[in-house]
Structures are given as structure tokens and as C-alpha cells.
Design a protein around this motif. Structure first.
Motif, mmCIF file in Angstrom:
data_model
loop_
_atom_site.group_PDB
_atom_site.id
_atom_site.type_symbol
_atom_site.label_atom_id
_atom_site.label_comp_id
_atom_site.label_asym_id
_atom_site.label_seq_id
_atom_site.Cartn_x
_atom_site.Cartn_y
_atom_site.Cartn_z
ATOM 1 N N LEU A 147 0.643 -1.164 0.072
ATOM 2 C CA LEU A 147 -0.126 -0.139 0.105
ATOM 3 C C LEU A 147 0.931 1.142 0.058
ATOM 4 N N LYS A 148 0.759 1.983 -1.291
ATOM 5 C CA LYS A 148 1.409 3.537 -1.133
ATOM 6 C C LYS A 148 0.793 4.544 -0.179
ATOM 7 N N GLY A 149 1.358 4.919 0.784
ATOM 8 C CA GLY A 149 0.466 5.964 1.616
ATOM 9 C C GLY A 149 -0.553 5.761 2.266
ATOM 10 N N GLU A 150 -1.326 6.700 2.405
ATOM 11 C CA GLU A 150 -2.611 5.917 3.502
ATOM 12 C C GLU A 150 -3.789 5.653 2.753
ATOM 13 N N SER A 151 -4.498 4.605 3.561
ATOM 14 C CA SER A 151 -5.760 4.132 3.174
ATOM 15 C C SER A 151 -6.868 5.030 3.480
ATOM 16 N N ARG A 152 -7.491 5.595 2.679
ATOM 17 C CA ARG A 152 -8.652 6.750 3.090
ATOM 18 C C ARG A 152 -9.939 6.072 2.650
ATOM 19 N N TYR A 189 -5.303 0.500 -7.612
ATOM 20 C CA TYR A 189 -5.697 0.916 -6.078
ATOM 21 C C TYR A 189 -6.123 -0.645 -5.358
ATOM 22 N N ILE A 190 -6.109 -0.387 -4.144
ATOM 23 C CA ILE A 190 -6.439 -1.653 -3.448
ATOM 24 C C ILE A 190 -7.383 -1.205 -2.355
ATOM 25 N N SER A 191 -8.579 -2.014 -2.206
ATOM 26 C CA SER A 191 -9.640 -1.461 -1.174
ATOM 27 C C SER A 191 -9.789 -2.187 0.222
ATOM 28 N N SER A 192 -10.502 -1.629 1.121
ATOM 29 C CA SER A 192 -10.655 -2.362 2.276
ATOM 30 C C SER A 192 -11.984 -1.958 2.783
ATOM 31 N N ALA A 248 -6.476 2.709 -1.366
ATOM 32 C CA ALA A 248 -5.013 3.223 -1.118
ATOM 33 C C ALA A 248 -4.320 2.794 -2.538
ATOM 34 N N GLU A 249 -3.517 3.413 -3.189
ATOM 35 C CA GLU A 249 -2.705 3.393 -4.158
ATOM 36 C C GLU A 249 -1.932 2.085 -3.987
#
Length: 331
Positions: free
Chosen positions: A40-45, A303-306, A323-324
Motif C-alpha cells: 500500500l502506497k501512502g494512506e488508506s483513505r 488501487y487496493i480497497s478495504s 490506497a494506491e
């Protein structure tokens, strides 16, 4: 000058020997050493609120398994479990009346809520994880979703021309060959030209383990027998893994699944050079943060989601975040 030429010749010989050694070494690398590592690059928003609107009802809402799909006009769609926590007299994981639908022109913002894709609030009160893909042969959108058919949770096919109006078939996929806990579809077009439906289940071929199964189909009307592509000997009554996804990258295959019954936001990545077989014990590559994670691309970015959680004791976040996604190439 003779010494210079001699030095250059020796340098070339050593360099060639090193290249030959490195090439030989590459051929001996394990799958884990060859694989690129996702991260994950950076924050998961958070990208939208779980609740349709503040005045929709008096309940707190949550999300769970979902999918992303880009339509023919370039608009990004989200479909997924999207419900209020059960009111008094209703059960968690059984009160699933709505299938949410949102659209956006930018993955990280501008999400607009549309009417529910499916609504069972006045019916069975149950809709499970959906996955949507374009069916090239019939030029329609197809959805595989878990529904309640004759009082039993089953996988069902639905069709749409426009991603807005969905026609249910009310028929179960392989009801005599799938365990009733079979769920969480992921669909892709395989190398054989057939559509591969990946689900989690147990009991295939009489083995009670946590399994990822593949069901092949061309028309979403007839289906081949399920085949196990991953099995974990961690139980004897039901699958403990959830939300599978599969992708190919540079000749290797990456199978993702959530190990929710161990850690809610733990997504395991297992790598293989064979899309028909994944070895959890030997080839687990990494663990990603995310529940029911989906990897998708939009406007040149991956992207990857949660999502979730579907449980009140978690703090404040019951919606969907992205997140990217980056890939680390090993030396």
C-alpha cells in the motif's frame, strides 16, 4: 598499451562470467524470490460514508464485500454489501437487505450514491457479496451474488444492460456440488476463454478445509464442477478464509484472500506460476492490510480497497477505503 588491453580483456572475461552466473542464478530462484511484492502506497483513505444519508434511518451502517467495475463510458462503479446494523430482533450476518451502488469519475473522491442495485428489505432480507463483470458473448453485465433461495444461502446469477436495472434468475449455481457456506465471488476471463468464478468454500472433493474454488463457465447458465486451487487444513466444519481475488503479473499469479477469522483486516497473498494451484504453506508472499480487499485499476493507477467492519466493537470506520497499490521488485 599492452597492459591496458590485457586489463580490458580480463575485465570483459570477469563481466561475462558474472552475467553467466547471474543468469544461472535467476533460473534457480524460487517463486517467492521471483515475485514482485504488492504494498500500500501512502494512506488508506475512506472514499464515502456507509450510510446513504444522515436522515435515512436511525441506525449505524456498515459495508462489507464489494467490487469495482468501469462502464463503457469510463465511469467507475462500486457494488457491495451495504446495510444498517441489525435492529432489535434481527441477526448480524443474517440481516443483509441491501446491495449498495455508487459511481464516481475519480477513484479517490466524487462518489455519488445511486438507488440500491438490489433490495430485499421487503423480501428475504439477505443479499451477500457481489461481483460484476462484462459478459462479452451476450454483451451484458453479469453479477454473481449470494442470495437466499428456498431458505438456503446460494450463489445466483443476475443480468443487466446498463448496471442500473438487474434481472434475477432465482436459480442456484451448482446447488448439489457447493457447500452452503460457498460465497464471495471473484470473476475473471481465464486463459482458456472461459469465465473463472473464484469463491471460498469447504467440503470440495470431500475435504473439509478452508478452500478457494474455481468454477468455469462460458454462458453463466451451465457450470463445470468446482476445482480446488488452494486448500488450508485449518478446520473441519467451515471455511475460515474469505474474499478471494486473482491476478496475473509478469508471468506469475497472485491469489489474495482475507483471513478474517484470524485477523479481520489481514489479506494474505500467495504466489504461483500455475493459476490452478497455490501452496499456502510454501509460497505465501506477504500480508496486506485490508478486509475483503479488491485490486482494481482506474485512469492509469492501481488501487487496493478495504471495507467494514461488520461488527460494532471496531472504532468509527464502517465504510470503504482505498490506497494506491505499489509493487516492489526484488533485487
Amino acid at each position: 598499451m599492452k597492459y591496458i588491453y590485457t586489463s580490458i580483456a580480463l575485465l570483459l572475461i570477469v563481466s561475462c562470467q558474472k552475467v553467466q552466473k547471474d543468469n544461472t542464478g535467476d533460473n534457480e530462484l524460487s517463486i517467492l524470490q521471483k515475485a514482485d511484492i504488492p504494498y500500500l502506497k501512502g494512506e488508506s483513505r475512506k472514499i464515502f460514508d456507509a450510510k446513504p444519508s444522515e436522515d435515512f434511518d436511525n441506525y449505524q451502517w456498515f459495508t462489507n464485500d464489494h467490487c469495482f467495475v468501469t462502464d463503457h463510458n469510463g465511469q467507475l462503479h462500486w457494488f457491495g454489501i451495504n446495510n444498517p446494523y441489525p435492529p432489535e430482533g434481527k441477526e448480524l450476518y443474517r440481516y443483509h437487505p441491501y446491495l449498495g451502488h455508487l459511481v464516481s469519475d475519480a477513484a479517490e473522491k466524487n462518489w455519488k450514491r445511486l438507488p440500491f442495485a438490489l433490495d430485499e428489505s421487503k423480501g428475504t432480507e439477505y443479499l451477500g457479496a457481489p461481483f460484476v463483470i462484462w459478459h462479452e458473448e451476450s454483451e451484458r453485465w453479469v453479477m454473481v451474488v449470494e442470495t437466499l433461495l428456498e431458505g438456503t444461502r446460494r450463489l445466483e446469477v443476475c443480468w443487466s444492460q446498463d448496471l442500473l436495472d438487474w434481472e434475477r434468475t432465482n436459480k442456484a449455481i451448482l446447488p448439489d456440488k457447493l457447500w452452503i457456506s460457498s460465497r464471495d465471488p471473484h470473476i475473471m476471463k481465464g486463459e482458456d476463454g472461459k469465465y473463472w468464478i473464484h469463491i471460498v468454500s469447504t467440503g470440495n472433493e470431500g475435504i473439509k478445509q478452508s478452500q478457494v474454488l474455481r468454477i468455469r463457465t462460458k454462458d453463466f447458465e451451465s457450470f463445470e464442477d468446482p476445482e480446488t486451487i488452494l486448500g488450508i487444513n485449518d478446520n473441519n466444519f467451515a471455511t475460515l478464509i474469505e474474499s478471494p481475488g486473482l491476478l496475473e503479473r509478469n508471468g506469475l499469479w497472485y491469489l489474495l484472500f482475507t483471513y478474517a477469522h484470524r485477523r479481520y483486516t489481514e489479506t494474505i497473498v500467495v504466489v504461483s506460476d500455475d493459476p490452478n494451484h497455490f501452496d499456502y504453506e510454501k509460497n505465501t508472499l506477504t500480508t496486506l492490510f485490508g478486509h475483503a480487499a479488491k485490486i482494481f485499476s482506474y485512469k492509469g493507477k492501481s488501487y487496493i480497497s478495504s471495507c467494514g467492519p461488520e461488527d460494532r466493537h471496531y472504532f468509527s470506520h464502517q465504510s470503504v477505503s482505498i490506497a494506491e497499490l505499489g509493487w516492489l521488485k526484488q533485487q
